[in-house]
Design a protein around this motif. Structure first.
Motif, PDB file in Angstrom:
ATOM      1  N   LEU A  96      12.367   7.803  -4.901  1.00  0.00           N
ATOM      2  CA  LEU A  96      12.236   9.061  -4.167  1.00  0.00           C
ATOM      3  C   LEU A  96      13.334  10.054  -4.525  1.00  0.00           C
ATOM      4  CD1 LEU A  96      11.181   7.699  -0.670  1.00  0.00           C
ATOM      5  CD2 LEU A  96       9.770   9.058  -2.248  1.00  0.00           C
ATOM      6  N   ASP A  97      14.533   9.547  -4.744  1.00  0.00           N
ATOM      7  CA  ASP A  97      15.636  10.411  -5.152  1.00  0.00           C
ATOM      8  C   ASP A  97      15.334  11.064  -6.501  1.00  0.00           C
ATOM      9  OD1 ASP A  97      18.408  11.453  -4.932  1.00  0.00           O
ATOM     10  OD2 ASP A  97      18.739  10.157  -6.672  1.00  0.00           O
ATOM     11  N   LYS A 106      18.322  15.388   2.641  1.00  0.00           N
ATOM     12  CA  LYS A 106      18.278  16.115   3.917  1.00  0.00           C
ATOM     13  C   LYS A 106      17.840  15.219   5.078  1.00  0.00           C
ATOM     14  CE  LYS A 106      13.703  18.061   3.035  1.00  0.00           C
ATOM     15  NZ  LYS A 106      12.985  19.281   2.734  1.00  0.00           N
ATOM     16  N   TYR A 107      17.383  14.011   4.773  1.00  0.00           N
ATOM     17  CA  TYR A 107      16.975  13.058   5.810  1.00  0.00           C
ATOM     18  C   TYR A 107      18.080  12.039   6.095  1.00  0.00           C
ATOM     19  CZ  TYR A 107      12.438  15.087   4.884  1.00  0.00           C
ATOM     20  OH  TYR A 107      11.412  15.966   4.715  1.00  0.00           O
ATOM     21  N   VAL A 113      18.753   6.225   4.313  1.00  0.00           N
ATOM     22  CA  VAL A 113      19.013   7.371   3.435  1.00  0.00           C
ATOM     23  C   VAL A 113      20.510   7.676   3.456  1.00  0.00           C
ATOM     24  CG1 VAL A 113      18.565   9.827   3.049  1.00  0.00           C
ATOM     25  CG2 VAL A 113      16.682   8.314   3.716  1.00  0.00           C
ATOM     26  N   ASP A 114      21.106   7.607   4.651  1.00  0.00           N
ATOM     27  CA  ASP A 114      22.537   7.859   4.796  1.00  0.00           C
ATOM     28  C   ASP A 114      23.351   6.891   3.933  1.00  0.00           C
ATOM     29  OD1 ASP A 114      25.011   8.879   6.033  1.00  0.00           O
ATOM     30  OD2 ASP A 114      25.022   6.969   7.105  1.00  0.00           O
ATOM     31  N   ILE A 115      23.054   5.614   3.996  1.00  0.00           N
ATOM     32  CA  ILE A 115      23.846   4.633   3.243  1.00  0.00           C
ATOM     33  C   ILE A 115      23.617   4.810   1.742  1.00  0.00           C
ATOM     34  CG2 ILE A 115      22.350   2.586   3.060  1.00  0.00           C
ATOM     35  CD1 ILE A 115      25.966   2.559   4.251  1.00  0.00           C
TER      36      ILE A 115
END
Length: 164
Positions: A96-97, A106-107, A113-115
């Motif tokens: 996805l990246d 942005k999510y 997603v953060d990690i």
């Protein structure tokens, strides 16, 4: 992208063998080993592969390296202990990246997603609390930072990470 597909299938079979353990024990102290062992096995193997690749790359280029660089390679993804990504999660985020050209960032309120995006900063914070050396902190924190190009060791670490 072909390299990423290959990595996905290799990750399923990754195991830490005696040679891997010896390599890790040669460079990490007890506290670092305890932290390292909190990573998923496939992440441990990835970090070992990055560190070994880094050593070989430095030797090929006749570049001096030190233990701190190898420690940084072994611990570069340590921030991932804060939220475990399974192989499917990790693979989906990588794809996805690439497809979104980083727009999924942005999510970041989503823990996975953060990690994925922020594990270097999280690793830096974990290691800083342990009193790790500044050079290791710098390398861990910046191993995905493309704004720094004038640091040879960081460049080699980033290249070896990308290749593994």
């Amino acid at each position: 992208m072909v390299n990423r597909v290959k990595q996905f299938f290799l990750y399923f079979n990754y195991k830490i063998d005696e040679n891997d353990r010896e390599f890790v024990y040669k460079y990490l102290n007890k506290e670092q080993i305890e932290l390292f062992e909190k990573l998923k096995v496939y992440e441990q193997k990835h970090c070992i592969n990055v560190a070994r690749d880094l050593v070989n790359h430095c030797k090929e280029l006749n570049i001096n390296y030190n233990d701190e660089l190898i420690v940084a390679a072994l611990l570069h993804d340590i921030g991932k202990i804060e939220c475990s990504l399974n192989l499917i999660d990790k693979s989906a985020l990588v794809i996805l990246d690439k497809i979104s050209r980083g727009k999924i960032k942005k999510y970041e309120k989503n823990k996975k997603v953060d990690i994925y995006y922020n594990h270097p900063e999280k690793g830096y914070n974990i290691l800083k609390k342990m009193g790790e050396k500044n050079r290791i902190l710098f390398l861990v924190k910046n191993h995905h930072n493309n704004d720094i190009s004038n640091d040879l060791e960081l460049s080699i670490l980033k290249e070896c990470d990308e290749n593994n």
